[in-house]
Design a protein around this motif. Sequence first.
Motif, short mmCIF file in Angstrom:
data_model
loop_
_atom_site.label_atom_id
_atom_site.label_comp_id
_atom_site.label_asym_id
_atom_site.label_seq_id
_atom_site.Cartn_x
_atom_site.Cartn_y
_atom_site.Cartn_z
N UNK A 163 0.76 -1.18 -0.45
CA UNK A 163 -0.05 0.22 -0.08
C UNK A 163 0.59 1.32 -0.03
N UNK A 164 1.96 1.35 0.30
CA UNK A 164 3.12 2.59 0.63
C UNK A 164 4.06 2.49 -0.64
N UNK A 165 3.75 1.36 -2.07
CA UNK A 165 4.29 1.52 -2.97
C UNK A 165 4.50 2.73 -3.41
N UNK A 166 5.61 3.37 -4.11
CA UNK A 166 6.53 4.61 -4.89
C UNK A 166 6.59 4.25 -6.19
N UNK A 167 6.29 5.44 -6.81
CA UNK A 167 6.40 5.22 -8.39
C UNK A 167 7.22 5.19 -8.95
N UNK A 168 7.98 4.23 -9.83
CA UNK A 168 9.61 3.71 -10.13
C UNK A 168 9.24 3.87 -11.75
N UNK A 169 9.31 3.90 -12.31
CA UNK A 169 9.86 3.43 -13.69
C UNK A 169 10.04 2.23 -14.13
N UNK A 170 9.95 1.17 -15.36
CA UNK A 170 10.56 0.06 -14.60
C UNK A 170 11.60 -0.38 -15.33
N UNK A 171 12.58 0.34 -15.99
CA UNK A 171 13.43 0.48 -16.58
C UNK A 171 14.36 0.61 -14.83
N UNK A 172 13.91 1.08 -13.60
CA UNK A 172 14.15 1.62 -11.88
C UNK A 172 14.04 -0.11 -11.62
N UNK A 173 12.90 -0.31 -12.00
CA UNK A 173 12.21 -1.67 -10.96
C UNK A 173 12.86 -3.06 -11.38
N UNK A 174 13.25 -2.35 -12.75
CA UNK A 174 14.43 -4.18 -13.19
C UNK A 174 15.49 -4.31 -12.86
N UNK A 175 16.10 -3.37 -12.04
CA UNK A 175 17.35 -2.43 -11.80
C UNK A 175 17.57 -3.09 -10.18
N UNK A 176 16.67 -3.02 -10.19
CA UNK A 176 16.41 -3.17 -8.09
C UNK A 176 16.16 -4.93 -7.90
N UNK A 177 15.59 -4.65 -9.38
CA UNK A 177 14.28 -6.76 -8.77
C UNK A 177 16.18 -7.42 -9.33
N UNK A 178 16.80 -6.76 -10.25
CA UNK A 178 18.64 -7.38 -10.90
C UNK A 178 19.40 -7.77 -9.23
N UNK A 179 18.81 -6.55 -8.77
CA UNK A 179 19.99 -6.20 -7.18
C UNK A 179 19.66 -6.54 -5.76
N UNK A 180 18.20 -7.42 -6.20
CA UNK A 180 18.15 -8.05 -5.04
C UNK A 180 18.31 -9.30 -4.55
N UNK A 181 18.73 -10.13 -5.63
CA UNK A 181 19.19 -11.37 -5.90
C UNK A 181 20.67 -11.16 -4.55
N UNK A 182 21.67 -10.70 -4.74
CA UNK A 182 22.18 -9.87 -3.63
C UNK A 182 22.30 -8.56 -3.24
#
Length: 124
Positions: free
Chosen positions: A58-77
């Motif tokens: 419910x507190x999701x911030x508004x990010x573009x898809x490029x940044x979301x993809x970067x975060x998803x990749x970085x969340x592995x480590x």
Amino acid sequence: MKCSAGRKVFKDFLKCEYSEENILFWLACEDLKRESNPEVVEEKARLIYEDFISILSPKEVSLDSRVREIINNKMVEPTSHTFDEAQLQIYTLMHRDSYPRFVNSQMYRKLAQLPVPNRKGSIA
């Protein structure tokens, strides 16, 4: 953003605008950057992701898809800098959108003891 009292007043303003999640995310990222213990970094990064990045939050911030993809990749480590691009994007959003409204708000004017413009735009 450097002054804690100023951040609190700005946070209160954002709460009134229903966009408090932006400053909460920014502050969580700042807290994460100060952490050096890898286990704590991973835990804090996962909490930030769940609280602010996940589309289920419910507190999701508004990010573009490029940044979301970067975060998803970085969340592995995750590291203390996993959210840097997202933090910059949210900071820019607040700087360009929310902050100008804050500076023109009655809340800010009262705090800064500036005259409040009347309805016709002149100073009362």
